[in-house]
Every structure is written in structure tokens, then in C-alpha cells.
Write a protein that holds these residues in place. Structure first.
Motif, short mmCIF file in Angstrom:
data_model
loop_
_atom_site.label_atom_id
_atom_site.label_comp_id
_atom_site.label_asym_id
_atom_site.label_seq_id
_atom_site.Cartn_x
_atom_site.Cartn_y
_atom_site.Cartn_z
N ALA A 89 0.83 -1.21 0.00
CA ALA A 89 0.00 0.00 0.00
C ALA A 89 0.87 1.26 0.00
O ALA A 89 2.00 1.26 0.48
N GLY A 90 0.30 2.32 -0.55
CA GLY A 90 0.94 3.63 -0.48
C GLY A 90 1.73 4.01 -1.71
O GLY A 90 2.28 5.11 -1.76
N GLY A 91 1.78 3.14 -2.72
CA GLY A 91 2.62 3.42 -3.88
C GLY A 91 1.86 3.67 -5.16
O GLY A 91 2.45 3.64 -6.24
N ALA A 92 0.57 3.97 -5.08
CA ALA A 92 -0.23 4.10 -6.29
C ALA A 92 0.28 5.18 -7.22
O ALA A 92 0.43 4.97 -8.44
N ALA A 93 0.55 6.37 -6.70
CA ALA A 93 0.97 7.48 -7.55
C ALA A 93 2.35 7.22 -8.15
O ALA A 93 2.59 7.52 -9.32
N TYR A 94 3.24 6.65 -7.36
CA TYR A 94 4.57 6.32 -7.89
C TYR A 94 4.45 5.29 -9.00
O TYR A 94 5.08 5.43 -10.07
N ALA A 95 3.66 4.24 -8.77
CA ALA A 95 3.47 3.21 -9.80
C ALA A 95 2.85 3.81 -11.06
O ALA A 95 3.20 3.42 -12.18
N LEU A 96 1.94 4.76 -10.88
CA LEU A 96 1.34 5.45 -12.03
C LEU A 96 2.43 6.08 -12.90
O LEU A 96 2.42 5.95 -14.13
N THR A 97 3.38 6.76 -12.27
CA THR A 97 4.42 7.45 -13.04
C THR A 97 5.31 6.46 -13.78
O THR A 97 5.73 6.72 -14.91
N LYS A 98 5.60 5.33 -13.16
CA LYS A 98 6.50 4.37 -13.80
C LYS A 98 5.78 3.58 -14.89
O LYS A 98 6.40 3.19 -15.90
N ALA A 99 4.49 3.34 -14.72
CA ALA A 99 3.72 2.70 -15.78
C ALA A 99 3.58 3.63 -16.98
O ALA A 99 3.58 3.18 -18.14
N ALA A 100 3.47 4.93 -16.74
CA ALA A 100 3.38 5.89 -17.83
C ALA A 100 4.62 5.85 -18.71
O ALA A 100 4.54 6.01 -19.94
N MET A 101 5.77 5.63 -18.11
CA MET A 101 7.01 5.54 -18.89
C MET A 101 6.94 4.42 -19.91
O MET A 101 7.51 4.51 -21.01
N GLN A 102 6.27 3.34 -19.56
CA GLN A 102 6.20 2.19 -20.46
C GLN A 102 5.50 2.56 -21.77
O GLN A 102 5.98 2.22 -22.86
N GLY A 103 4.38 3.24 -21.68
CA GLY A 103 3.68 3.67 -22.88
C GLY A 103 4.51 4.63 -23.70
O GLY A 103 4.53 4.57 -24.94
N MET A 104 5.21 5.54 -23.02
CA MET A 104 6.05 6.49 -23.72
C MET A 104 7.15 5.79 -24.50
O MET A 104 7.41 6.10 -25.68
N VAL A 105 7.81 4.84 -23.87
CA VAL A 105 8.91 4.12 -24.51
C VAL A 105 8.42 3.36 -25.74
O VAL A 105 9.06 3.40 -26.80
N ARG A 106 7.30 2.69 -25.62
CA ARG A 106 6.79 1.93 -26.77
C ARG A 106 6.46 2.86 -27.94
O ARG A 106 6.76 2.56 -29.09
#
Length: 237
Positions: free
Chosen positions: A141-158
Motif C-alpha cells: 500500500a501507499g505506492g499508487a501514484a509512484y506506480a502510475l508514473t512508472k507505468a506511464a514511462m512504459q507507454g512512452m517508450v513503446r
């Protein structure tokens, strides 16, 4: 060891931890290395003196300053986008301004940095973003916003891999798991919990992340693009 002699290399967020290890690795390979820092002036100056790299004070949250720094480096061969920040806690009580700043640094800055670097990048250049295995898995728990930012990088890279592929420019994310640094020390209070999720029960060393970056940036990385290169000891397995 890959030879980066004659290569123009910029590391965003290079004064400490993973970033400093990457600066060391590319400088040792003969590259002409510059790196940015925001608040760690003493560490940045010491690293510059040790490696011969150039330290440039730049806040990645300041889009105009970031773009100016990248444009000022001319035609890059390699950019490694490592600058990032971490905000954890109850989403009901976290300061929204802290979350927005994290999004600025972890999402907006990598996008604008990659695009600006590509404007004048040499053919067969390398764009590498340091993401996180938390883009794939957030097991506490507590990492939702951080995980959001790192998941966003994945779409950008692709997406950017397709945008720049006709010039031979590769775009990839390295996704570390727990890595020994000031942000996440190997002996820190969360270490035992994180190791419990891992197959190899230790923090990675920053040098291990740097070696992966060097491989992707080298000649053998020419066909690796649009990928998430996870190096996490099995954290996300």
C-alpha cells in the motif's frame, strides 16, 4: 567493456546512486559525459572531478531549463533519463502538490527530454529511461501514484520507439527493483519486506544497473527498442 570513445553522452540525474554509477560506467568507456543534478552540488562536483564528466545544475521539473540543457549539448549519441523522485503514503492524506511534482519529474520531464534529445540526435542514437519494476507490480500500500508514473514511462517508450525507429534510434526503459541507494538503502526499514518478494534476496548494486545501460547503449543493443529491461532479482516474477 563497450567503447564509447567519441560519443556525446548526457545523463539526467547523475550525481548519486544509479545515476552516478552510470556516469562512472560511460566515462570509463571513454565517452564525453555530462550529467545534471538538482540539489546535490557537493556530490556532483566530486563526481565530476573523479570522472572528468561535466556537471550541469538543472531541475528536471523546470521544462524550459531541461530543454535548454539538452539543446545545449548538441547532437547526442546517448541520453539516459534517470532523474526521478518518490512519494509514498496514504493517497487520502498525501499533499497533491507533492504528487504533481512527482508527475512533473517522473513523467513530463522524461517525455520532453526524450523528444528534445531526438531532435538533433545522431543516427543510431540511444534513449534510455530509468523506470521501475513498480510499473509492473506494486505489492504494498501507499505506492499508487509512484506506480502510475512508472507505468506511464512504459507507454512512452513503446510509442517513441516507433516514432524514432526509422533513424535507428532506440528507446528503452530499464526497470530496476530494489537497488542500494540513498532513496532505498540496502539496510533500510523496508529491506526485509522487499526481499520477501524477491527470488534473489538482496538489493541490486547501482553498478549492475549501469552495466545494463551500457549494453543497451552499445553496438549489441541496436535491435533492442520499445522494451522494458527489468533487473529486479525476481521482484516482479
Amino acid at each position: 567493456m563497450n567503447d564509447f570513445t567519441g560519443k556525446n553522452i548526457l545523463i539526467l540525474g547523475g550525481s548519486r546512486g544509479i545515476g552516478a554509477a552510470i556516469v562512472h560506467r560511460f566515462a570509463a568507456g571513454g565517452g564525453g559525459v555530462a550529467f545534471t543534478y538538482a540539489g546535490s552540488r557537493d556530490a556532483a562536483e566530486a563526481l565530476a572531478a573523479e570522472t572528468g564528466a561535466e556537471a550541469i545544475r538543472t531541475d528536471s521539473a523546470d521544462r524550459d531549463a531541461l530543454i535548454a540543457t539538452i539543446a545545449g549539448r548538441g547532437a547526442l549519441d546517448v541520453i539516459v533519463i534517470n532523474a526521478g523522485t518518490l512519494v509514498l503514503g496514504d493517497p487520502l492524506t498525501l499533499d497533491p502538490d507533492d504528487i504533481d511534482r512527482m508527475i512533473d519529474i517522473n513523467v513530463r520531464a522524461p517525455y520532453h527530454a526524450a523528444v528534445e534529445a531526438a531532435r538533433h540526435m545522431n543516427a543510431n542514437g540511444r534513449i534510455i529511461v530509468i523506470g521501475s519494476v513498480n510499473g509492473d507490480r506494486m505489492p504494498f500500500a501507499g505506492g499508487a501514484a509512484y506506480a502510475l508514473t512508472k507505468a506511464a514511462m512504459q507507454g512512452m517508450v513503446r510509442g517513441l520507439a516507433r516514432d524514432f525507429g526509422d533513424r535507428g534510434i532506440t528507446v528503452n526503459s530499464i526497470q530496476p527493483g530494489p537497488t542500494d541507494s540513498e532513496m532505498n538503502p540496502a539496510e533500510g526499514p523496508m529491506a526485509a519486506t522487499m526481499h520477501g518478494f524477491m527470488a534473489i534476496k538482496r538489493h541490486a548494486r547501482p553498478q549492475e544497473i549501469a552495466e545494463l545501460a551500457a549494453y543497451i547503449a552499445g553496438p549489441n543493443g541496436a535491435m533492442i527498442t520499445g522494451s522494458m529491461q527489468t533487473i529486479d532479482g525476481g521482484f516482479g516474477a
